[in-house]
Design a protein around this motif. Structure first.
Motif, short mmCIF file in Angstrom:
data_model
loop_
_atom_site.label_atom_id
_atom_site.label_comp_id
_atom_site.label_asym_id
_atom_site.label_seq_id
_atom_site.Cartn_x
_atom_site.Cartn_y
_atom_site.Cartn_z
N ILE A 22 0.84 -1.21 0.00
CA ILE A 22 0.00 0.00 0.00
C ILE A 22 0.87 1.25 0.00
O ILE A 22 0.62 2.21 -0.74
CB ILE A 22 -0.97 -0.01 1.20
N GLU A 23 1.93 1.25 0.81
CA GLU A 23 2.85 2.39 0.84
C GLU A 23 3.61 2.52 -0.47
O GLU A 23 3.86 3.63 -0.97
CB GLU A 23 3.83 2.25 2.02
N LEU A 24 3.98 1.37 -1.04
CA LEU A 24 4.69 1.37 -2.33
C LEU A 24 3.81 1.94 -3.42
O LEU A 24 4.26 2.69 -4.31
CB LEU A 24 5.12 -0.06 -2.67
N CYS A 25 2.53 1.59 -3.34
CA CYS A 25 1.56 2.11 -4.31
C CYS A 25 1.42 3.62 -4.18
O CYS A 25 1.33 4.34 -5.18
CB CYS A 25 0.21 1.42 -4.08
N CYS A 600 -4.52 4.32 -3.29
CA CYS A 600 -3.97 3.07 -2.77
C CYS A 600 -4.41 2.80 -1.34
O CYS A 600 -3.72 2.15 -0.58
CB CYS A 600 -2.44 3.12 -2.84
N ASN A 601 -5.58 3.31 -0.97
CA ASN A 601 -6.05 3.13 0.39
C ASN A 601 -6.67 1.74 0.61
O ASN A 601 -6.80 1.29 1.73
CB ASN A 601 -7.09 4.20 0.74
N ASN A 602 -7.09 1.11 -0.51
CA ASN A 602 -7.79 -0.18 -0.38
C ASN A 602 -6.83 -1.27 0.08
O ASN A 602 -5.69 -1.35 -0.35
CB ASN A 602 -8.40 -0.60 -1.72
N LYS A 603 -7.35 -2.13 0.92
CA LYS A 603 -6.56 -3.30 1.33
C LYS A 603 -6.59 -4.35 0.22
O LYS A 603 -7.44 -4.34 -0.65
CB LYS A 603 -7.15 -3.90 2.61
#
Length: 604
Positions: A22-25, A600-603
């Motif tokens: 998620i952080e990479l996104c 990119c907040n979605n899990k």
């Protein structure tokens, strides 16, 4: 210029992998390195679903909805199914309506007959046989006493019925025809029903186009984001009983500081390295403001391979000049320059680079319009204008424009060979470029000898020319491929001599199209002006009005037609002649970072 890339390898504990991705996104800088892993059925289904959403959105966006329509709230899945179903129904109904209209056209002359009555008569031994013939022939049949009745007359053609009783012999000279399967009134009702169904479906689809596209767009975006995460997971290697996640990706060197800061704060283990020759490396171009305008043109053919030179900055000036040469009218160029500048004031930011490109192409068109002496189809060389009398001798006539086209072609070909040598040196080493340098010695040396000897700067001694050719030929023959033995080199060198000599002459002749297109554009403009002047003199009152209208329409069409050719043919010269002589290989993969322009907040 191609931005240097670094390859990163990330090692992450499986429980932390989701948050890491998620952080990479969110960073949006890592182009995921593809592994040779089969795509799962689940992912294939998502791609199929995404294709359906794109198709439905494109279909709805093409509908020109003028009035708003109300629609019920539906889920994206319900919408996509209903749109697909109604689209299919609409296609079937339109085919059916077309068929019914054809049948109705044939049934109209027969009127509203009763099939049941015809069947009853047949049971009573009375058959109705239908014929078509000319009016004169029908009169003869009627006078002969045959039991016939006219059904309809169209022009000189008569459709009639012969009443046959008890299977009597029918001996008349007329063309037999079949009775339509349904009467006109029935077909009219069916046409009306089909039209009403089409209207109802169109109203529903219009309501979706008006109010529900955003639902499909949201679902499409969600699917794309999900597929990007799926792609990352598919290209993740799992080790240590699937507790260690290993991911590889490419990052532009200029964007590594932000990534490194994130990695230092995380628990992930990582290392990076420079690209190797056998790596599949994505390509990111970085050019100055001028050359960047021409990147969309180069991408129509292919991105360069990571190991070679980016030719955008090198072909951009030539493309601009070639466009100007082909259009070659200072007045048209002035319209491009001013029109592009004015439209920039109201255009959206993403369109402004294209308008800047149009302005540059317009500037080149003004330049070549001045060189050739053409302004809105007016030939300034032959026209007696006070403003141009003193500089008329500076304009180039068609013969000189022909020579200029060949000179520009020769310059681009030679320039391409320099770039080829630079490409070979960069990729394989200097020895692999010696053959190309040999060709440059032959070409440039021969041209310099011819020019200098004709200008009497050097004596006309063919020995000098032979020495130049021999020196260049030595490098061509013995360094065509330094990786093989000397005999193979000579064989390849001989083939290189034949293919390059024939190829260069063919390439050079291709540049004649610049002259031909410029000349045709000028002639069309001249013809438009000539016809316009004839219209002007035809009437004192309406002549000036029609003169202005005709000039506007004529020059508009000429600009549209000539501009298309002026764009396509320089593109052809760039992709075929210039790229070939520059040794362009292409086939580069576009840099497409994970998470770019995505939320990119979605899990996972």
């Amino acid at each position: 210029m191609i931005v240097p890339m670094l390859k990163y390898t990330f090692l992450v504990y499986h429980r932390e992998y989701e948050d890491f991705l998620i952080e990479l996104c969110r960073l949006g800088v890592v182009h995921i390195a593809e592994r040779n892993v089969e795509v799962s059925d689940k992912i294939k289904k998502k791609y199929t679903k995404l294709s359906a959403y794109k198709k439905a959105i494109n279909f709805l966006e093409k509908r020109e909805v003028k009035t708003p329509h109300k629609t019920k709230d539906s889920s994206a899945q319900e919408l996509i199914c209903d749109v697909a179903r109604k689209q299919k129904e609409l296609e079937e109904l339109e085919v059916q309506l077309e068929s019914l209209n054809k049948m109705a056209l044939k049934a109209q002359p027969w009127g509203n007959y009763s099939p049941e009555l015809i069947e009853q008569l047949k049971n009573e031994g009375i058959n109705l046989l239908f014929f078509s013939t000319a009016k004169k022939k029908y009169t003869e049949i009627e006078e002969a006493g045959h039991p016939v009745v006219v059904i309809s007359e169209t022009g000189n053609q008569v459709v009639f019925v012969f009443i046959q009783q008890n299977e009597q012999n029918v001996n008349i000279e007329a063309e037999p025809i079949e009775l339509p399967p349904l009467p006109y009134s029935v077909l009219e009702n069916q046409i009306h029903e089909a039209a009403e169904k089409i209207k109802a479906i169109n109203e529903t689809l219009d309501s979706y186009a008006n109010n529900s596209i955003y639902v499909l767009e949201a679902e499409k975006t969600k699917l794309i984001r999900s597929l990007k995460f799926d792609n990352v997971l598919r290209n993740t290697e799992k080790e240590a009983e699937e507790k260690l996640m290993i991911l590889e990706g490419w990052v532009p060197q200029s964007k590594t500081p932000a990534l490194n800061r994130f990695l230092q704060d995380s628990d992930a283990v990582y290392f990076s390295r420079k690209a190797k020759p056998d790596d599949k490396i994505p390509v990111l171009l970085k050019n100055n403001r001028y050359s960047k305008l021409f990147e969309p043109i180069g991408s129509m053919f292919s991105l360069p391979d990571y190991a070679e030179l980016d030719l955008t900055v090198f072909f951009a000036p030539f493309f601009m000049l070639f466009f100007g040469f082909c259009l070659g009218d200072a007045g048209y160029g002035l319209l491009f320059l001013i029109g592009g500048g004015l439209y920039k004031l109201i255009a959206k930011p993403q369109f402004k680079p294209y308008l800047s490109l149009i302005q540059f192409l317009g500037a080149a068109t003004i330049l070549f319009g001045i060189i050739s002496g053409t302004f809105f189809g007016i030939n300034l060389i032959e026209t007696n204008f006070t403003l141009t009398n003193k500089i008329r001798h500076l304009f180039l006539n068609p013969d000189k424009m022909f020579n200029l086209a060949l000179i520009l072609g020769a310059l681009q070909i030679i320039f391409g060979l320099f770039l080829k040598a630079a490409n070979q040196t960069k990729q394989f080493g200097f020895s692999y470029a010696l053959s190309t340098y040999g060709w440059l010695v032959i070409l440039i040396g021969s041209i310099c000898y011819v020019v200098l000897s004709r200008a009497e700067f050097i004596p006309k001694n063919t020995t000098i020319l032979y020495l130049i050719i021999a020196l260049g030929g030595f490098f061509v023959l013995f360094f065509s491929d330094p990786g093989v033995n000397v005999f193979a080199r000579v064989g390849k060198g001989i083939w290189d001599l034949y293919s390059t000599i024939t190829g260069i002459f063919g390439d050079l002749l291709s540049y004649i199209r610049l002259f031909a297109l410029g000349l045709s554009s000028a002639i069309l403009g001249f013809v438009i002006n000539d016809i316009g002047l004839q219209i002007l003199g035809s009437s004192k009152i309406l002549g000036p009005v029609f003169f202005v209208v005709f000039l506007l329409l004529g020059h508009t069409l000429n600009i549209l037609i000539s501009s298309l050719g002026s764009f396509v043919h320089p593109m052809r010269l760039t992709f075929v002649e210039f790229y070939k002589n520059a040794g362009f290989k292409g086939g580069g993969e576009e840099y497409n970072p994970f998470g770019m322009n995505d939320k990119c907040n979605n899990k996972l």
